[in-house]
Design a protein around this motif. Structure first.
Motif, PDB file in Angstrom:
ATOM      1  N   LEU A 127      67.546  -7.008  62.727  1.00  0.00           N
ATOM      2  CA  LEU A 127      68.662  -6.091  62.933  1.00  0.00           C
ATOM      3  C   LEU A 127      69.894  -6.542  62.152  1.00  0.00           C
ATOM      4  O   LEU A 127      70.527  -5.739  61.437  1.00  0.00           O
ATOM      5  N   ASN A 152      65.495  -0.406  57.115  1.00  0.00           N
ATOM      6  CA  ASN A 152      65.147   0.087  58.441  1.00  0.00           C
ATOM      7  C   ASN A 152      63.721   0.637  58.463  1.00  0.00           C
ATOM      8  O   ASN A 152      62.982   0.440  59.435  1.00  0.00           O
ATOM      9  N   ILE A 187      67.669  -0.457  63.315  1.00  0.00           N
ATOM     10  CA  ILE A 187      68.951  -0.002  63.859  1.00  0.00           C
ATOM     11  C   ILE A 187      68.846   1.382  64.505  1.00  0.00           C
ATOM     12  O   ILE A 187      69.728   1.795  65.234  1.00  0.00           O
TER      13      ILE A 187
END
Length: 302
Positions: free
Chosen positions: A220, A288, A299
């Motif tokens: 993250l 991502n 995220i």
């Protein structure tokens, strides 16, 4: 539940979040409209409405390989590499070390000391490094007093990237450990007990229990870091650019400042900043997506 009932129920929370939303819209999203000057020969005294439209001409420094832009891009990528390889793992290592301390009192004292530099501004950080490692700083004073030749670290372009990396490590490593320590506290003690029963050493426990427990927060934060991948510290660099010159210290942010604001090429500066932002968004979306392929939440979930 009807809309009015939900609105009445959540009204205190909405009012609580409203100032933050107004701040975000005013200072983060509304200024994005100013990127239109990337397509203009913008003149401040004429304003956006009357400045001449020049299309993609301001992007020529990027697509035609302007030497100063390429130098800034090269320095940015080098500093980005150092921050990802050296700076990013440092809080993880520090969190593991702090987590291994048996005494809670010692752990709290060490944490407090390591957090303190985060609250100092870059002006103070740079001043401290100059007073210690500068030409007339503490280190050179000691060298002269003991008959050795003085050595200017701060003003030496060969050490500029090392100095920048050291400053970031000293300022932000302690603060960045907070999230990793919080993640470590969520790893169940029974996992360590089970691995110990199976004969796992401390190193094996760290590799097979601790690091997998940190994987989610590591991915993250790495994705969020990629969003600012081409932002490597404007204030920190501009404060120290004079002694070492722009050859080794010019990055994209200082290029936008020097060319756009000081040089009066507002459209060129806006064009570079716009491309930098677009690249950041693309990197976040790509990272991502890769995180989803490895089974992590990233995220957001599409």
């Amino acid at each position: 539940m009807r809309f009015r009932a939900r609105l009445r129920r959540d009204l205190p929370l909405i009012l609580l979040g409203l100032p933050g939303l107004i701040f975000l819209l005013t200072f983060q999203y509304a200024p994005l409209l100013g990127n239109v000057i990337a397509f203009q020969d913008y003149q401040p005294y004429l304003g956006i409405g009357e400045s001449e439209w020049v299309g993609m001409s301001n992007f020529a420094v990027i697509f035609n390989g302007d030497a100063e832009f390429l130098n800034a891009l090269k320095n940015t990528l080098i500093l980005l590499f150092l921050q990802v390889v050296v700076v990013f793992p440092a809080p993880i290592v520090l969190a593991l070390v702090l987590n291994s301390l048996l005494s809670e009192r010692i752990k709290r004292v060490v944490q407090s000391v390591l957090y303190m530099p985060h609250f100092l501004s870059w002006v103070v950080i740079v001043a401290i490094f100059q007073s210690v490692f500068g030409g007339s700083g503490m280190m050179n004073g000691w060298l002269r007093a003991n008959g050795y030749e003085a050595f200017d670290v701060i003003g030496n372009s060969d050490f500029f990237r090392l100095v920048l990396t050291s400053q970031i490590l000293w300022k932000d490593t302690g603060w960045a450990t907070i999230l990793f320590l919080a993640a470590l506290s969520q790893i169940g003690a029974e996992l360590y007990e089970a691995s110990a029963v199976d004969g796992a050493s401390r190193w094996r426990q760290m590799w097979h229990v601790t690091l997998p427990g940190l994987r989610g927060i590591i991915i993250l934060l790495l994705i969020l870091r990629l969003g600012d991948a081409l932002t490597v510290g404007f204030e920190q660099i501009i404060l120290q650019q004079g002694p070492v010159g722009v050859g080794v210290s010019e990055v994209l942010d200082t290029y936008v400042y020097n060319q756009g604001i000081l040089g009066g090429q507002w459209g060129v500066g806006a064009a570079v900043g716009l491309v930098k932002g677009v690249v950041g968004v693309v990197l976040v979306l790509a990272a991502n997506k890769i995180a989803h392929l490895f089974g992590e939440d990233g995220i957001y979930r599409a």
